[in-house]
Design an enzyme around this catalytic site. Structure first.
Site, PDB file in Angstrom:
ATOM      1  N   GLY A 101     -14.955  16.592 -76.170  1.00  0.00           N
ATOM      2  CA  GLY A 101     -13.876  17.078 -77.016  1.00  0.00           C
ATOM      3  C   GLY A 101     -13.834  16.387 -78.361  1.00  0.00           C
ATOM      4  O   GLY A 101     -13.685  17.031 -79.412  1.00  0.00           O
TER       5      GLY A 101
ATOM      6  N   GLU B 272     -22.794  16.852 -55.132  1.00  0.00           N
ATOM      7  CA  GLU B 272     -24.081  16.588 -55.789  1.00  0.00           C
ATOM      8  C   GLU B 272     -24.650  15.241 -55.363  1.00  0.00           C
ATOM      9  O   GLU B 272     -25.857  15.106 -55.127  1.00  0.00           O
ATOM     10  CB  GLU B 272     -23.891  16.681 -57.297  1.00  0.00           C
ATOM     11  CG  GLU B 272     -23.642  18.115 -57.759  1.00  0.00           C
ATOM     12  CD  GLU B 272     -23.103  18.226 -59.180  1.00  0.00           C
ATOM     13  OE1 GLU B 272     -23.130  19.349 -59.717  1.00  0.00           O
ATOM     14  OE2 GLU B 272     -22.669  17.203 -59.736  1.00  0.00           O
TER      15      GLU B 272
ATOM     16  N   GLY C 156     -12.034   8.683 -78.908  1.00  0.00           N
ATOM     17  CA  GLY C 156     -12.863   9.208 -77.829  1.00  0.00           C
ATOM     18  C   GLY C 156     -14.045   9.989 -78.356  1.00  0.00           C
ATOM     19  O   GLY C 156     -13.870  10.982 -79.072  1.00  0.00           O
TER      20      GLY C 156
ATOM     21  N   ASP D 247      -9.545  15.613 -70.730  1.00  0.00           N
ATOM     22  CA  ASP D 247      -8.924  15.067 -69.521  1.00  0.00           C
ATOM     23  C   ASP D 247      -7.609  14.357 -69.803  1.00  0.00           C
ATOM     24  O   ASP D 247      -6.904  13.970 -68.873  1.00  0.00           O
ATOM     25  CB  ASP D 247      -9.882  14.079 -68.854  1.00  0.00           C
ATOM     26  CG  ASP D 247     -11.093  14.757 -68.248  1.00  0.00           C
ATOM     27  OD1 ASP D 247     -10.979  15.921 -67.848  1.00  0.00           O
ATOM     28  OD2 ASP D 247     -12.166  14.118 -68.193  1.00  0.00           O
TER      29      ASP D 247
END
Length: 432
Positions: A16, A172, A12, A301
């Site tokens: 992070g 938003e 990923g 997540d």
């Protein structure tokens, strides 16, 4: 001292994962960063690509370029499909295996339809650049179809935009679509008045922005209504079709539905066969390791962990960055033979959400801001965290232009051919 370089695999390249790569600099380690896309995405501004405010290149950067000065870092463009924990290998979709001594799972999340995955093609969520350009295309095509529509019902359906879910992303999106219709596009069309477009925000809970203080939630609600957004609370969506959306036994004809109602974690917990919460997030140890696997860390997540107050650590960029930095520090101390650091402790730096081009809310806990001042702080904070001077200047200039002229420069209908049969029989050109 190790006789060979320690193999660290990070799955990923989000906030992070990149923070972990950064924190591992200077160690005797071979780092392999695996991601199924070749870019790092600044997700907090993804909705602005979806609403034609920014271009894709302003919020995404090639991962290889970001780590090109780190000779110990290798990047693989690949999709992970499993983990052989006993052999300490990551399994890729083509069958290749990548060995590790330490593994960091920063695999993120995707939107969830709560058992109605068939809605995805009708009501796209917003997690990737592909999602953003798909949504932008559908929004802009809706106005084009309305311009060509003869039937009043079809025109009204095309000028109706439904956003499901009233968290920060939903709020938003709703505010920006309303401004797009009422300000930016109004002078561009001749047969329709884009200012009559309906923007409807549907939330199953009792208020919008449930993660914010109630007074800020109430302020945001009133601000959205002032922009012309219709806010529907305590109504769960029960069906989505190509013709419209159903909530609380009410069918609303619309051609544009956007899903912002929830997320679920990646399949990382299933890969390892470990306990996860209802959203699929791994229930990690206090040091962010996976239970039973001290050599495997999980962050962002991908995980569920509580903060100092006992609340769930939110799935936001600052939390992922803090977790990535903590994991890098822990790995470094292990490799140097030093004691492990204290358990991970999340420091909440505040929650931010913009409502429109001059309105936002910020919740710092004891300090709460709203209105124009909050909008300026929101803007500066986001520009600060962008990567590179070019991106910061580009986004700042784009926002200044929108602020002064109500113009959004990324109103391009791309990604495939325009379905001309659904616009008008005599329109055969391809929009680019």
């Amino acid at each position: 001292m190790l006789s060979h370089a320690h193999r660290v695999v990070i799955v990923g390249g989000g906030f992070g994962g990149l923070e972990a790569v950064s924190g591992l600099a200077g160690l005797r380690a071979e780092i392999t960063l695996i991601d199924q896309r070749n870019y790092h995405l600044f997700q907090p501004l993804l909705y602005q690509v979806a609403t034609a405010s920014l271009s894709t290149s302003e919020i995404a950067w090639p991962i290889r370029n970001l780590v090109r000065g780190r000779s110990e870092v290798s990047t693989l463009l690949a999709t992970v499909t499993g983990i052989d924990a006993s052999a300490r290998q990551v399994i890729l979709s083509d069958g290749e295996r990548v060995g590790y001594d330490t593994l960091v799972l920063a695999t993120g999340a995707q939107h969830t339809y709560f058992g109605h995955d068939d809605w995805e093609g009708i009501a796209p969520g917003l997690k990737t650049l592909e999602d953003a350009t798909t949504i932008r295309r559908r929004i802009l095509l809706a106005f084009e179809r309305a311009e060509r529509a003869v039937d009043p019902g079809r025109q009204a359906a095309n000028l109706t935009f439904v956003i499901v879910g009233a968290g920060p992303t939903g709020v938003e999106l709703a505010g920006t679509i309303a401004e797009l219709a009422r300000s930016t596009l109004a002078p561009d069309f001749r047969r329709i008045d884009t200012r009559t477009a309906r923007v409807i925000l549907v939330e199953a809970g009792p208020r919008i922005l449930p993660g914010f203080a109630e007074d800020l939630s109430a302020y945001a609600h009133k601000a959205l209504e002032a922009l012309g957004v219709e806010v529907v609370l305590e109504r769960a969506v029960t069906n989505c079709t190509a013709d419209g959306v159903t909530f609380a036994d009410t069918f609303l004809p619309t051609r544009t539905i956007i899903w912002a109602a929830g997320v679920k974690a990646s399949a990382a917990a299933a890969w390892l066969g470990v306990t996860a919460d209802r959203a699929g997030r791994i229930l990690v140890e206090p040091d962010l390791t996976v239970p039973g696997y001290p050599e495997i860390f999980a962050i962002g997540d991908t995980v569920a962990i509580t903060g100092p107050t006992g609340d769930q650590v939110p799935g936001i960029a600052p939390a992922a960055k803090q977790e990535g930095a903590y994991v890098a520090k822990t790995i470094g101390r292990r490799l140097r033979g030093k004691p492990a650091p204290p358990p991970f402790r999340y420091c909440h730096q505040g929650s931010l959400a913009t409502i429109g081009k001059r309105l936002a809310v910020i919740d710092f806990g004891r300090v709460r801001l709203r209105g124009s001042l909050a909008w300026w702080i929101w803007g500066f904070a986001h520009i600060y965290f962008l990567i590179g001077l070019k991106s910061r200047l580009s986004v700042a200039l784009s926002w200044l232009w929108i602020h002064l002229r109500d113009q959004r420069g990324s109103r391009l209908i791309t990604q495939g051919e325009v379905p001309t049969d659904k616009i008008s029989p005599d329109l055969h050109s391809t929009a680019r």
